[in-house]
Scaffold this active site. Sequence first.
Site, PDB file in Angstrom:
ATOM      1  N   ARG A  77       0.840  -1.210   0.000  1.00  0.00           N
ATOM      2  CA  ARG A  77       0.000   0.000   0.000  1.00  0.00           C
ATOM      3  C   ARG A  77       0.868   1.251   0.000  1.00  0.00           C
ATOM      4  NH1 ARG A  77      -4.556   0.465   4.557  1.00  0.00           N
ATOM      5  NH2 ARG A  77      -2.778   1.075   5.842  1.00  0.00           N
ATOM      6  N   LYS A  79      -2.805   6.794   0.932  1.00  0.00           N
ATOM      7  CA  LYS A  79      -2.652   7.146   2.349  1.00  0.00           C
ATOM      8  C   LYS A  79      -1.621   8.262   2.418  1.00  0.00           C
ATOM      9  CE  LYS A  79      -2.463   4.774   6.810  1.00  0.00           C
ATOM     10  NZ  LYS A  79      -3.608   5.435   7.418  1.00  0.00           N
ATOM     11  N   GLU A  81     -16.458   5.702   5.485  1.00  0.00           N
ATOM     12  CA  GLU A  81     -15.654   5.097   6.557  1.00  0.00           C
ATOM     13  C   GLU A  81     -15.608   6.081   7.701  1.00  0.00           C
ATOM     14  OE1 GLU A  81     -11.544   4.667   5.327  1.00  0.00           O
ATOM     15  OE2 GLU A  81     -11.647   6.475   4.113  1.00  0.00           O
TER      16      GLU A  81
HETATM   17  N1  PMP Z   1      -9.560   4.466   7.066  1.00  0.00           N
HETATM   18  C1  PMP Z   1      -8.725   5.488   7.294  1.00  0.00           C
HETATM   19  C2  PMP Z   1      -9.090   6.835   6.807  1.00  0.00           C
HETATM   20  C3  PMP Z   1      -7.517   5.256   7.968  1.00  0.00           C
HETATM   21  O1  PMP Z   1      -6.668   6.270   8.192  1.00  0.00           O
HETATM   22  C4  PMP Z   1      -7.200   3.962   8.417  1.00  0.00           C
HETATM   23  C5  PMP Z   1      -5.891   3.659   9.088  1.00  0.00           C
HETATM   24  N2  PMP Z   1      -5.673   4.400  10.216  1.00  0.00           N
HETATM   25  C6  PMP Z   1      -8.126   2.930   8.181  1.00  0.00           C
HETATM   26  C7  PMP Z   1      -9.288   3.214   7.476  1.00  0.00           C
HETATM   27  C8  PMP Z   1      -7.836   1.521   8.618  1.00  0.00           C
HETATM   28  O2  PMP Z   1      -6.863   0.951   7.796  1.00  0.00           O
HETATM   29  P1  PMP Z   1      -5.882  -0.215   8.302  1.00  0.00           P
HETATM   30  O3  PMP Z   1      -6.765  -1.344   8.728  1.00  0.00           O
HETATM   31  O4  PMP Z   1      -5.056  -0.528   7.110  1.00  0.00           O
HETATM   32  O5  PMP Z   1      -5.115   0.346   9.457  1.00  0.00           O
END
Ligand code: PMP
Length: 288
Positions: A52, A151, A184
């Site tokens: 990622r 990200k 989300e």
């Molecule tokens: N959505 C957002 C906006 C995030 O910043 C994160 C991670 N902090 C997640 C979802 C969760 O992703 P992951 O399970 O890869 O940590």
Amino acid sequence: MAFKVSINGELFDKEDAKISVYDHGLLYGDGVFEGMRSYGGRVFRLEEHLDRLWASAKAIWLEIPIARAELGRQIHELLKTNGISDGYIRLVVTRGAGTLGLDPNRTSNPQIIIITDHIALYPEEFYENGLEIVTASTIRNHSAALSPRIKSLNYLNNILAKIEGLRAGCIEAMMLNHKGEVAECTGDNIFIVRHGSVYTPPLDAGILDGITRQTVITLAREEGLTVHESALTKYDVYTADECFLTGSAAEIIPVVRIDDRVIGSGRPGPVTRDLTRLFHELTRHVVL
Ligand code: PMP
């Protein structure tokens, strides 16, 4: 002993770990990052996080000046140096120092920062009793403007929503997309359970492709549950039997109240509890 922080492979005491005020990561949020967990001294889903990170960097024309395997090695080495077994890792790649203008061609080398620290989970009571969240009026970035799949260091969109949540007395907030669908939360993906099936917004709802999200989808399917990645509305969430959030730091956390509506029984539900148990078995007891 102060934790060491790695900048371009060199270790500094936490207080002395500094980068230039001309770094475009600071001036413009120009860079990418990852938040990871370690269990028993090993980074959980390291390859997925590196995939990622490299994909985020590619999407913003940022070339990461280190080999993947070497970066993985440095992360594990730093965990060992800092004596951290179950912890949190923040990996940041900035565009590097440049001029005050936007032009990334005028920046120097990207800076690779690795920070390892103790994990700061949500308070235990929220895992036991569930979280209350609200819908933020700030919508998630339009994916044609800045894809939520990237990200990036530019988290202002989510920070505004987080502040809205905090001002309403909640530590997380739900974000919708430009179509009014559920996307989300500010730092976590969202799931609901209805009539024993699991639902979560699809990637094209404009969300981060969460690594915990994918792990939970796989665990649920292995458990024989049906998982739908389908567009959800606020109505679907309000009338769900259960709701929970997923993230590397949070793991799986139940939600029991949204916009002042009680979700299901108002207590963390059986599917959420089952998936949490499976997640703990995966991360705590099984070779990663
Ligand atoms: N959505 C957002 C906006 C995030 O910043 C994160 C991670 N902090 C997640 C979802 C969760 O992703 P992951 O399970 O890869 O940590």
